[in-house]
Scaffold this active site. Structure first.
Site, mmCIF file in Angstrom:
data_model
loop_
_atom_site.group_PDB
_atom_site.id
_atom_site.type_symbol
_atom_site.label_atom_id
_atom_site.label_comp_id
_atom_site.label_asym_id
_atom_site.label_seq_id
_atom_site.Cartn_x
_atom_site.Cartn_y
_atom_site.Cartn_z
ATOM 1 N N ASN A 108 0.833 -1.207 0.000
ATOM 2 C CA ASN A 108 0.000 0.000 0.000
ATOM 3 C C ASN A 108 0.868 1.256 0.000
ATOM 4 O O ASN A 108 0.804 2.081 0.910
ATOM 5 C CB ASN A 108 -0.931 0.015 1.223
ATOM 6 C CG ASN A 108 -2.138 -0.871 1.034
ATOM 7 O OD1 ASN A 108 -2.603 -1.075 -0.080
ATOM 8 N ND2 ASN A 108 -2.641 -1.419 2.119
ATOM 9 N N SER A 134 -6.137 -6.191 -3.041
ATOM 10 C CA SER A 134 -7.131 -6.131 -1.967
ATOM 11 C C SER A 134 -7.772 -7.491 -1.742
ATOM 12 O O SER A 134 -8.013 -8.243 -2.676
ATOM 13 C CB SER A 134 -8.217 -5.114 -2.297
ATOM 14 O OG SER A 134 -9.188 -5.104 -1.269
ATOM 15 N N LYS A 189 -6.394 1.809 -5.382
ATOM 16 C CA LYS A 189 -6.418 0.993 -4.168
ATOM 17 C C LYS A 189 -6.615 1.861 -2.924
ATOM 18 O O LYS A 189 -7.328 1.488 -1.986
ATOM 19 C CB LYS A 189 -5.107 0.191 -4.058
ATOM 20 C CG LYS A 189 -4.933 -0.602 -2.742
ATOM 21 C CD LYS A 189 -6.088 -1.544 -2.488
ATOM 22 C CE LYS A 189 -5.856 -2.574 -1.402
ATOM 23 N NZ LYS A 189 -5.145 -2.202 -0.221
ATOM 24 N N HIS A 192 -10.205 2.708 -2.753
ATOM 25 C CA HIS A 192 -10.885 1.499 -2.273
ATOM 26 C C HIS A 192 -10.830 1.436 -0.751
ATOM 27 O O HIS A 192 -11.839 1.199 -0.080
ATOM 28 C CB HIS A 192 -10.209 0.253 -2.873
ATOM 29 C CG HIS A 192 -10.553 -1.030 -2.178
ATOM 30 N ND1 HIS A 192 -9.983 -1.405 -0.968
ATOM 31 C CD2 HIS A 192 -11.404 -2.031 -2.503
ATOM 32 C CE1 HIS A 192 -10.478 -2.564 -0.582
ATOM 33 N NE2 HIS A 192 -11.338 -2.980 -1.505
ATOM 34 N N ASN A 193 -9.650 1.655 -0.178
ATOM 35 C CA ASN A 193 -9.503 1.584 1.270
ATOM 36 C C ASN A 193 -10.287 2.692 1.959
ATOM 37 O O ASN A 193 -10.833 2.494 3.053
ATOM 38 C CB ASN A 193 -8.029 1.655 1.657
ATOM 39 C CG ASN A 193 -7.293 0.360 1.372
ATOM 40 O OD1 ASN A 193 -7.751 -0.463 0.583
ATOM 41 N ND2 ASN A 193 -6.150 0.161 1.992
ATOM 42 N N GLU A 196 -13.745 1.634 2.064
ATOM 43 C CA GLU A 196 -13.801 0.597 3.101
ATOM 44 C C GLU A 196 -13.954 1.231 4.488
ATOM 45 O O GLU A 196 -14.761 0.764 5.301
ATOM 46 C CB GLU A 196 -12.519 -0.229 3.017
ATOM 47 C CG GLU A 196 -12.353 -1.310 4.052
ATOM 48 C CD GLU A 196 -10.981 -1.968 3.950
ATOM 49 O OE1 GLU A 196 -10.316 -2.112 4.995
ATOM 50 O OE2 GLU A 196 -10.570 -2.307 2.826
ATOM 51 N N TYR A 197 -13.184 2.281 4.760
ATOM 52 C CA TYR A 197 -13.331 3.006 6.025
ATOM 53 C C TYR A 197 -14.772 3.477 6.198
ATOM 54 O O TYR A 197 -15.360 3.353 7.277
ATOM 55 C CB TYR A 197 -12.410 4.227 6.057
ATOM 56 C CG TYR A 197 -11.013 4.004 6.572
ATOM 57 C CD1 TYR A 197 -10.534 4.704 7.678
ATOM 58 C CD2 TYR A 197 -10.149 3.125 5.945
ATOM 59 C CE1 TYR A 197 -9.228 4.528 8.143
ATOM 60 C CE2 TYR A 197 -8.847 2.941 6.396
ATOM 61 C CZ TYR A 197 -8.398 3.640 7.490
ATOM 62 O OH TYR A 197 -7.117 3.459 7.947
ATOM 63 N N ARG A 452 -15.032 36.961 3.379
ATOM 64 C CA ARG A 452 -13.648 36.889 2.902
ATOM 65 C C ARG A 452 -13.221 38.198 2.240
ATOM 66 O O ARG A 452 -12.085 38.659 2.397
ATOM 67 C CB ARG A 452 -13.485 35.717 1.916
ATOM 68 C CG ARG A 452 -13.671 34.348 2.548
ATOM 69 C CD ARG A 452 -13.535 33.209 1.537
ATOM 70 N NE ARG A 452 -12.137 33.077 1.109
ATOM 71 C CZ ARG A 452 -11.716 33.268 -0.129
ATOM 72 N NH1 ARG A 452 -12.575 33.640 -1.080
ATOM 73 N NH2 ARG A 452 -10.435 33.111 -0.426
#
Length: 481
Positions: A108, A134, A189, A192-193, A196-197, A452
Site C-alpha cells: 500500500n 485487496s 487501491k 478502495h480503502n 472501506e473506512y 472573505r
C-alpha cells in the site's frame, strides 16, 4: 527442476509476511514457479520447510541469487512495508536488473511515491508497476482484486500472471484490469480503502443504534444483518458483521462485547482524505470515518467526559422496532451510495488532474469480488459509467437516484432519532448533509465570500454578471472614522 545455472522461476517475490506468503502460494498454485526472498533468512527457510515444501519454489538467501534465478524479462514483486523499506529494496535491486525488467510494488505505497518511482525507473530503462492488492490474507491466497498501474509497457508481460491469480467475478471475469499510468493503481487501491473506512463506520453506527437505542441482543442483530445481506445491502462487510455477531467465547458470551472500542488504522484512509483536500473534492463521509477512529482511540478521555457531560433528557422511546430497523436499512443503503459516489468523484478529479484516463466502469468491475468492499451494487455502478462515461456524480445516475429517493424518508428519520438519543452517527449524518448540500441550488457560501472580501479583499463573483468576473467592495467606506 532445472540445473543451478538455468533460471528456474517465472517471478521473484520479496517479503514473506502473511500477505507475501499467501500471494506466492497463489501464484504457485496457478502454475507459476516463484523465487522467494526475505530479509530475515530464517523466514525463508521456515517457509520452504513448511507451506512451500514440495512445491515450485526457489529459495534465495540474497537479492543477487533471487535475480539470478529469474527468467527474462525479470519480474520482481515487492511485498514489503510502504515507505523507506520499499525505497531501500528498490535501491538494492536496481543495480542487479537489466533494461526491460519489471519491479512490482504490491504493498500500500502512497501513490505520489509510485508516480515518482515510475518516472525515475523508466529513465533507467526499467519498468515499474504500483499494484493495489485487496482482499486481505484470504484474498491473497485464494484470489484478490488486483489494481495495477505504472509503466504501461509492463502490462502485456504481467497480464497472464495477474489475471491467473485474481479473484473471479460471478460472470467468471478476472477481478484485475490495468488502471493507468504513474500512480494510478495505488491511487485506486487507496480510494478502495477509503470507501472501506466509510462502509465499516456506517455499519458500526447501525450496530450502535441497534445496541443502544433498540437494545437488541446479539442474536437479534445477527438476524438483521443476515437479512440485509440478502437484499440491496449484500456485501462482504455486512456478511462478516453477521458472523462477528454470532461468535461466542467458550463461556457463551459474545466476543464482540469484550473487544475494546478503540479502532486502529494503517494510514490509507488518512491518505485518501489528504488527497481529497489536495484535489478539492468533498470527501465528507470518508473524512468523518477517519476522524471517528481518532475519536475512538481517546478511550480514557471519553470515559472521563462520559462522567461529566450530560446525555439528552428523556429522548422519545422507540417502541416499535421493526419500522426503525427498516428505516435503518434504508439509511445504511443511502449513505453507502454516498460513500461510493464520493470515492468515484475523487477518482474522477485525480484522473483529470494527473492525466490517467481512468475507466470507472473497469474499476467497479474489478471490485466485484476478492476485495473488502465487494458488494451487490458494484455491477450497477459499472452500468452507470458505461451508460454515461462523463457522469458528473454517481448519485445522478437513474438507478442510484431512485434508490436515494426511496430511502430518503427513512434516512432522515434515523438520523433525527440518533441526534435525539445522543448517538453519534458522523458518517450517516455526514452523508445526508452531503446529499442535501449537493441538491441545494443556493448555499450560504455567498455570505462566506462577502466575509472573505470584507476582511481580506479576496473578491467575489456576482449572480448578475458572467462567471469569472470578480468584484471587490470597500465594505468600510460608509463607516465613520
Amino acid at each position: 527442476m532445472n540445473d543451478h545455472n538455468t533460471p528456474q522461476a517465472d517471478i521473484g517475490l520479496i517479503g514473506l509476511a502473511v500477505m507475501g506468503e499467501n500471494l506466492a502460494l497463489n501464484m504457485e498454485r496457478r502454475g507459476f514457479s516463484v523465487a522467494v526472498y526475505n530479509r530475515t533468512p530464517e523466514k525463508t527457510r521456515a517457509f520452504m520447510a513448511g507451506r512451500a515444501a514440495g512445491k515450485r519454489f526457489v529459495a534465495a538467501d540474497s537479492l543477487e541469487k533471487l535475480v539470478q534465478n529469474l527468467q527474462r524479462p525479470r519480474r520482481v514483486m515487492l511485498m514489503v512495508k510502504a515507505g523507506a523499506p520499499v525505497q531501500e529494496t528498490i535501491a538494492a535491486l536496481v543495480p542487479l536488473l537489466e533494461p526491460g525488467d519489471i519491479i512490482i510494488d504490491g504493498g500500500n505505497s502512497n501513490y505520489l511515491d509510485t508516480e515518482r518511482r515510475v518516472a525515475e525507473l523508466e529513465q533507467q530503462g526499467l519498468r515499474y508497476v504500483g499494484t493495489g492488492v485487496s482482499g486481505g490474507e484470504e484474498g491473497a491466497l485464494k484470489g484478490p482484486a488486483i489494481m495495477p498501474g505504472g509503466s504501461t509497457a509492463a502490462w502485456d508481460v504481467l497480464r497472464p500472471l495477474f489475471e491467473a491469480i485474481a479473484a473471479r467475478a460471478p460472470d467468471g471475469a478476472p477481478c484485475c484490469r490495468w488502471m493507468g499510468p504513474g500512480g494510478a493503481g495505488h491511487f485506486v487501491k487507496m480510494v478502495h480503502n477509503g470507501i472501506e473506512y466509510g462502509d465499516m463506520q456506517l455499519i458500526a453506527e447501525a450496530y450502535h443504534l441497534m445496541r443502544d437505542v433498540l437494545q437488541l441482543s446479539g442474536e437479534a442483530m445477527q438476524a438483521i444483518f443476515e437479512t440485509w445481506n440478502r437484499d440491496d445491502l449484500q456485501s462482504y462487510l455486512i456478511e462478516i458483521t453477521a458472523a462477528i455477531l454470532a461468535f461466542r467465547e467458550a463461556d457463551g458470551e459474545l466476543l464482540l462485547e469484550r473487544i475494546l472500542d478503540a479502532a486502529g488504522q494503517k494510514g490509507t484512509g488518512r491518505w485518501t482524505v489528504g488527497a481529497a483536500l489536495d484535489l478539492g473534492v468533498p470527501l465528507t463521509l470518508i473524512g468523518e470515518s477517519v476522524f471517528a477512529r481518532y475519536l475512538s482511540a481517546l478511550k480514557d478521555e471519553r470515559i472521563t467526559a462520559a462522567g461529566i457531560l450530560s446525555p439528552p433528557t428523556d429522548p422519545p422511546p422507540v417502541t416499535d422496532h421493526q419500522p426503525f430497523v427498516t428505516d435503518l436499512g434504508q439509511a445504511l443503503l443511502a449513505a453507502k451510495i454516498i460513500s461510493y459516489a464520493q470515492g468515484f468523484a475523487l477518482l474522477q478529479t485525480a484522473s483529470t488532474t494527473y492525466g490517467w484516463a481512468l475507466d470507472y466502469s473497469d474499476i467497479a468491475m474489478v471490485w466485484r469480488n476478492g476485495c473488502i468492499i465487494r458488494s451487490g451494487f458494484l455491477e450497477p455502478i459499472a452500468d452507470a459509467f458505461r451508460a454515461a462515461p462523463d457522469l458528473s456524480n454517481l448519485i445522478l445516475a437513474p438507478f442510484f437516484k431512485e434508490k436515494l429517493h426511496n430511502a430518503q424518508a427513512g434516512w432522515r428519520r434515523v438520523t433525527a432519532s440518533a441526534v435525539q438519543h445522543g448517538i453519534p452517527v458522523p458518517a450517516l449524518a455526514g452523508a445526508l448533509t452531503y446529499f442535501d448540500g449537493l441538491r441545494c441550488a443556493n448555499l450560504p457560501a455567498n455570505l462566506l465570500q462577502a466575509q472573505r472580501d470584507y476582511f481580506g479583499a479576496h473578491t467575489y463573483e456576482r449572480v448578475d454578471h458572467p462567471r469569472g468576473t470578480f468584484f471587490h467592495t470597500e465594505w468600510l467606506r460608509n463607516r465613520e472614522d
